[in-house]
Design a protein around this motif. Structure first.
Motif, short mmCIF file in Angstrom:
data_model
loop_
_atom_site.label_atom_id
_atom_site.label_comp_id
_atom_site.label_asym_id
_atom_site.label_seq_id
_atom_site.Cartn_x
_atom_site.Cartn_y
_atom_site.Cartn_z
N LEU A 1 -6.41 -9.39 0.72
CA LEU A 1 -7.49 -9.01 -0.19
C LEU A 1 -8.64 -10.00 -0.12
O LEU A 1 -9.81 -9.62 -0.16
CB LEU A 1 -6.95 -8.90 -1.61
N LEU B 1 -7.72 -1.11 4.37
CA LEU B 1 -8.40 -2.18 3.65
C LEU B 1 -9.51 -2.82 4.46
O LEU B 1 -10.58 -3.13 3.93
CB LEU B 1 -7.37 -3.24 3.25
N HIS B 2 -9.27 -2.98 5.76
CA HIS B 2 -10.22 -3.73 6.60
C HIS B 2 -11.00 -2.87 7.58
O HIS B 2 -11.90 -3.38 8.25
CB HIS B 2 -9.46 -4.78 7.42
N ALA C 1 -13.06 -3.60 -3.53
CA ALA C 1 -13.12 -2.14 -3.47
C ALA C 1 -14.05 -1.61 -4.55
O ALA C 1 -14.24 -2.24 -5.59
CB ALA C 1 -11.73 -1.53 -3.62
N GLY D 1 0.78 -1.22 0.00
CA GLY D 1 0.00 0.00 0.00
C GLY D 1 0.81 1.27 0.00
O GLY D 1 0.46 2.24 -0.67
N ALA E 1 -14.09 -1.73 0.77
CA ALA E 1 -13.35 -0.48 0.94
C ALA E 1 -13.51 0.39 -0.30
O ALA E 1 -13.97 -0.08 -1.34
CB ALA E 1 -11.87 -0.77 1.20
N THR F 1 -2.62 -1.31 -3.11
CA THR F 1 -2.54 -2.73 -2.74
C THR F 1 -3.13 -3.61 -3.84
O THR F 1 -2.55 -4.64 -4.22
CB THR F 1 -3.27 -2.98 -1.41
N VAL G 1 -5.56 1.39 -0.56
CA VAL G 1 -6.33 0.27 -1.08
C VAL G 1 -6.08 0.12 -2.58
O VAL G 1 -5.86 -1.00 -3.09
CB VAL G 1 -7.83 0.46 -0.79
N CYS H 1 -1.98 0.50 6.29
CA CYS H 1 -2.61 0.10 5.03
C CYS H 1 -3.59 -1.05 5.25
O CYS H 1 -4.63 -1.13 4.58
CB CYS H 1 -1.54 -0.28 4.01
N ARG H 2 -3.30 -1.92 6.21
CA ARG H 2 -4.24 -2.97 6.56
C ARG H 2 -5.53 -2.36 7.12
O ARG H 2 -6.64 -2.83 6.82
CB ARG H 2 -3.62 -3.93 7.56
N TYR I 1 -11.90 2.49 -3.37
CA TYR I 1 -10.74 2.32 -4.25
C TYR I 1 -9.97 3.64 -4.33
O TYR I 1 -10.15 4.44 -5.24
CB TYR I 1 -11.19 1.87 -5.63
N ALA J 1 -10.69 -9.29 2.94
CA ALA J 1 -11.58 -8.15 2.72
C ALA J 1 -12.78 -8.56 1.87
O ALA J 1 -13.93 -8.18 2.16
CB ALA J 1 -10.81 -7.02 2.06
#
Length: 243
Positions: free
Chosen positions: A84, A35-36, A230, A19, A59, A68, A65, A31-32, A61, A87
């Motif tokens: 991914l 995403l989550h 995303a 990310g 998430a 990633t 995200v 970055c996690r 885009y 997610a």
């Protein structure tokens, strides 16, 4: 061979966050969280193509995200499929009413990539993420499998640079269910899955292909369901305005 080399390289070479590029970590905590961190919610592009399923996304885009997803898809950072897929599993749960982990067999059907794109990348990113998502769902008590039963029946142009209407025209009638796929799909609760929702043209065409095979709707909700990692931020804004 190219795919095997990427698998091996990912185990032995130094990594950087997919990310933000932070060294020595595949996906950093910030970055996690991008995403989550959000609750998966419905995404609706504008204009909304005819036949688009009910889509839930994990998430927006943008920023980390987006980076990633591109690192996984275009640069072959295959280890990111785990994050991914997790997610995507959350978006599947939200769309199918199984956020609490209530058992209910699901069949995840990935939107197929063009053969030339798969060959150029050395892997099929959407299928890889779908397999990871199915594993995450099973670990959470939801029986889930992946069925790659959609295929392109004719070549399509590269979607980048095309507007919403052009994408719909480019994909119209492009997908079909493989021979024998109808029997498998008819016995399971199907969720279409993709990595990204922008205009919705790909998911609308995938849903049309299922309809053409005689699979009209989701058995649980009465509506066709789809899930993505995303969606474009504007799709969430339209969703808020529609509520």
């Amino acid at each position: 061979m190219r795919g095997w080399w990427r698998e091996i390289a990912g185990l032995v070479l130094p990594v950087a966050c997919g990310g933000c590029g932070r060294p020595r970590v595949e996906l950093c905590e910030d970055c996690r969280a991008a995403l989550h961190g959000a609750v998966p919610r419905r995404a609706r592009p504008a204009p909304e193509p005819s036949g688009l399923p009910v889509v839930h996304a994990a998430a927006a885009y943008e920023n980390a995200v987006r980076a990633t997803l591109l690192a996984h898809k275009e640069r072959g950072v295959l280890g990111l499929s785990r994050e991914l897929g997790s997610a995507l599993a959350g978006a599947v749960r939200a769309g199918t009413g199984q956020a609490g982990g209530r058992p209910g067999p699901l069949l995840l059907v990935p939107v197929p990539s063009a053969r030339r794109a798969v060959a150029a990348r050395g892997h099929d990113p959407t299928r890889r993420i779908a397999l990871s998502a199915a594993g995450e769902l099973r670990r959470g008590g939801v029986p889930a499998q992946v069925a790659s039963v959609l295929r392109q029946r004719r070549p399509v142009a590269d979607q980048s640079g095309l507007g919403a209407r052009q994408r719909q025209e480019n994909l119209a009638g492009a997908l079909e269910v493989v021979a024998g796929g109808e029997r498998m799909l008819a016995t399971e609760r199907v969720v279409l899955v993709d990595d990204l929702l922008t205009t919705g043209a790909s998911l609308a065409e995938a849903a049309r292909a299922l309809d053409a095979a005689g699979l009209r709707e989701d058995k649980g909700s009465g509506m066709r369901q789809a899930a993505v990692v995303a969606a474009s931020p504007s799709a969430f804004e339209i969703n808020r305005n529609c509520q």
